[in-house]
Design an enzyme around this catalytic site. Structure first.
Site, PDB file in Angstrom:
ATOM      1  N   ARG A 107       0.699  -1.109   0.000  1.00 14.85           N
ATOM      2  CA  ARG A 107      -0.008   0.041  -0.037  1.00 14.85           C
ATOM      3  C   ARG A 107       0.731   1.272   0.111  1.00 14.85           C
ATOM      4  O   ARG A 107       0.697   2.282  -0.615  1.00 14.85           O
ATOM      5  CB  ARG A 107      -0.956  -0.156   1.204  1.00 14.85           C
ATOM      6  N   TYR A 142      -5.806  -1.150  -7.124  1.00  9.00           N
ATOM      7  CA  TYR A 142      -5.391  -2.480  -6.507  1.00  9.00           C
ATOM      8  C   TYR A 142      -4.685  -2.042  -5.028  1.00  9.00           C
ATOM      9  O   TYR A 142      -4.562  -0.958  -4.399  1.00  9.00           O
ATOM     10  CB  TYR A 142      -4.337  -3.022  -7.107  1.00  9.00           C
ATOM     11  N   GLU A 143      -4.341  -3.272  -4.014  1.00  5.23           N
ATOM     12  CA  GLU A 143      -3.968  -3.210  -2.841  1.00  5.23           C
ATOM     13  C   GLU A 143      -5.013  -2.665  -1.999  1.00  5.23           C
ATOM     14  O   GLU A 143      -4.581  -2.123  -0.933  1.00  5.23           O
ATOM     15  CB  GLU A 143      -2.599  -2.492  -2.801  1.00  5.23           C
ATOM     16  N   GLY A 144      -6.263  -3.008  -2.120  1.00  2.89           N
ATOM     17  CA  GLY A 144      -7.530  -2.375  -1.452  1.00  2.89           C
ATOM     18  C   GLY A 144      -7.810  -0.989  -2.109  1.00  2.89           C
ATOM     19  O   GLY A 144      -7.123   0.059  -2.027  1.00  2.89           O
ATOM     20  N   GLN A 159      -9.694   1.547   1.744  1.00  2.00           N
ATOM     21  CA  GLN A 159      -8.745   2.293   2.576  1.00  2.00           C
ATOM     22  C   GLN A 159      -9.509   3.360   3.270  1.00  2.00           C
ATOM     23  O   GLN A 159      -8.914   3.572   4.582  1.00  2.00           O
ATOM     24  CB  GLN A 159      -7.594   3.147   1.622  1.00  2.00           C
TER      25      GLN A 159
END
Length: 598
Positions: free
Chosen positions: A298, A442-444, A449
């Site tokens: 992240r 991506y990555e949440g 977030q």
């Protein structure tokens, strides 16, 4: 053709003049001997690698993309990518901030952070191949067995092997509790994994001799949901006891995603057909172990957007100085030319300064986050380690979501500076826009977030961690509040800091009565928090610049820093008023809409 010049001066300003990282880290035993000259020398060489090796293959890599041989399941990366990776490994760059016990150079994470910003500016798609290896390394370093560390960490450190994170499946993205990949225990203590993963960045390629996949899967007796997830290390080639490569493992690429951007990176559909792996950490606690890699990723994604913002700004600025169109509204400025350079027009400067402010604010935040990580891991004082970890946890969703939102705004503004030429491939701007778009997903996703920030990092502990950051803000306000020259920076910061407590409490009470209220408020809430963080860092940077000027410096860098800070507070920071109004609007206008969405 685009251009790129590593922003070393601004990096040095943040590292040495604003954050004073050498002084901060000298109490940490592993970094006691690191000095500014060493950091500067490493980053200068790193900038050369980014600009001279990675950058020239960015446009060609985007045009060529990756190719999958469906018979062998092997992926060929674009021309020049493998040679660039070989230079990267030969230069020792993978080992920069790794543990010397496993062949690393042991430099602080802040150095690696700045180096990777330059790589992301130069070529985000290529940088993702080695970039993901750092997360795999950190995960195994923190949670691997001694045997796993012995087998995998030296090769990840050297760059001979790369790493991936295999989470997402076709039916579940962020909701990992739904994942179905199975791990069957074997008599020899290994596991056989069966299932399918999608959207796996760098899942298959020809850059390194082995790929170390970290895979989430379920044991046969695992409870439902996220409490039943375990983590496994599954190499592309099995690893023998002596560290040599064995036979091909049953994990392979079944297809490459055809994407909007980052064409040079192989985003793979990975098939596990009885692939052999070993467990990392404890059974059914794999998600906790994987969070080491996820949080690193992240921060890395935020860094990707800062890198793209910087390179887009540099190219838009150069174009604006050269392109002539129309005359200034206040009269001709380039009287020897038939029209004025477009940089004289106020709105062109607004677009340029938006990108510059978002790049410089993001750079300060990410270097600070890396400093917190260094202190969390190595500071001798347990309380400092704890406080650093809490602040980093608070800032991570902001660094991911706020910076990637800002990055997409910025690269779009920079494309707009070019007018019609920005939409044409040869200038490179449209690639920056396409590449930047994935970073918000991506990555949440950025909504995830935002929910993480508001729900887990703020409301879950009644704002205790937010108050810790608030103490940093208050300390700066008290230190600079009597300085008249700082009032234009301190007053808006102080006002927002005061509003933030009431704002957070209000949203928290509404969420207690109806949890959907948190979902409705989370995204604007994160952007308000992001501006609080940016305002704090821009005020600190302005303070340093003012002191340098007062001491007699004539370096135009400091005057430019003040002008950028003034622009930020005048033009970008006021967004907070609208955002707070949006967050307070409540959930009804979103959910009481069945007729509108019928």
């Amino acid at each position: 053709m685009p251009q790129y010049n590593p922003p070393l001066r601004d990096m040095q300003f943040v590292l040495h003049e604003v954050l004073r990282v050498v002084d901060e880290l000298k109490v940490c035993p592993p970094h006691a001997e690191v000095d500014a000259d060493t950091i500067n020398a490493v980053l200068e060489e790193g900038g050369k690698f980014a600009a001279e090796v990675a950058f020239p293959i960015n446009i060609t890599g985007d045009a060529e993309g990756c190719r999958l041989n469906k018979e062998t399941h092997e992926v060929t990366t674009p021309s020049g990518f493998k040679a660039a990776y070989e230079q990267y490994v030969a230069g020792g760059w993978p080992a920069l901030s790794c543990d010397p016990q496993y062949g690393g150079q042991g430099l602080p994470f802040v150095v690696n952070q700045a180096f990777y910003e330059m790589l992301n500016s130069a070529n985000q798609a290529w940088t993702m191949y080695p970039g993901l290896s750092h997360g795999a390394y950190e995960c195994l370093h923190a949670h691997g067995t001694e045997e796993q560390k012995r087998l995998y960490l030296p090769k990840l450190t050297s760059g001979e092997w790369t790493g991936t994170m295999c989470l997402t499946e076709p039916h579940c993205g962020t909701d990992l509790g739904l994942l179905r990949t199975k791990a069957e225990p074997q008599p020899d203590g290994t596991y056989k994994l069966t299932g399918q993963k999608i959207f796996i960045s760098a899942g298959e390629h020809d850059l390194a001799e082995n790929i170390v996949h970290l895979v989430l899967a379920r044991l046969p007796d695992a409870p439902a949901g996220t409490k039943g997830i375990s983590l496994f290390v599954v190499p592309k080639f099995k690893v023998n006891a002596d560290g040599s490569l064995g036979e091909r493992n049953a994990i392979y690429c079944g297809g490459i995603e055809h994407k909007m951007g980052i064409h040079g990176n192989a985003t793979c559909q990975m098939i596990l057909d009885g692939a052999v792996g070993t467990m990392v950490g404890q059974p059914n606690k794999g998600l906790q172990a994987m969070f080491v890699m996820m949080n690193a990723a992240r921060l890395g994604v935020g860094n990707q957007s800062v890198g793209l913002t910087e390179v887009a700004f540099q190219n838009a600025l150069a174009y604006a100085k050269d392109r002539i169109q129309m005359r200034s509204l206040s009269g001709p400025k380039a009287k020897d030319k038939p029209a004025d350079p477009i940089i004289v027009h106020p709105d062109v400067r607004r677009m340029l300064l938006t990108a510059k402010a978002y790049a410089e604010g993001g750079r300060a935040l990410l270097i600070y986050c890396a400093l917190l990580l260094d202190k969390e891991l190595h500071h001798p004082d347990e309380q400092v380690r704890k406080d650093s970890a809490e602040l980093l946890a608070l800032l991570t969703p902001i660094a991911k979501a706020f910076l990637t939102d800002n990055g997409f705004i910025a690269v779009n503004e920079c494309l707009q500076v070019f007018g019609g030429h920005g939409y044409i491939k040869e200038w490179g701007m449209e690639q920056f826009v396409r590449d930047a778009r994935i970073n918000m997903i991506y990555e949440g996703t950025n909504t995830v977030q935002s929910l993480d920030l508001l729900g887990r990092k703020v409301l879950a502990n009644q704002g205790a961690t937010l108050k810790k950051f608030g103490k940093l803000v208050q300390s700066l306000i008290e230190e600079e509040g009597v300085n008249e020259k700082m009032s234009e920076f301190i007053n808006p910061l102080a006002q927002l800091a005061e509003q933030m407590t009431k704002f957070t409490t209000e949203i928290g009470f509404k969420a207690l009565q109806n949890p959907d209220e948190a979902g409705a408020a989370a995204v604007p809430y994160l952007r308000v928090a992001g501006h609080l963080v940016f305002a704090y860092f821009f005020a600190r940077m302005a303070s340093v610049a003012l002191k340098a000027i007062a001491a007699g410096s004539t370096d135009p860098f400091y005057r430019g820093k003040l002008q950028t800070a003034r622009f930020y507070f005048a033009r970008l920071f006021p967004e907070t008023a609208t955002l707070m109004r949006q967050a307070r609007a409540g959930v009804a206008s979103l959910l009481d809409t069945d007729a509108a969405l019928a």
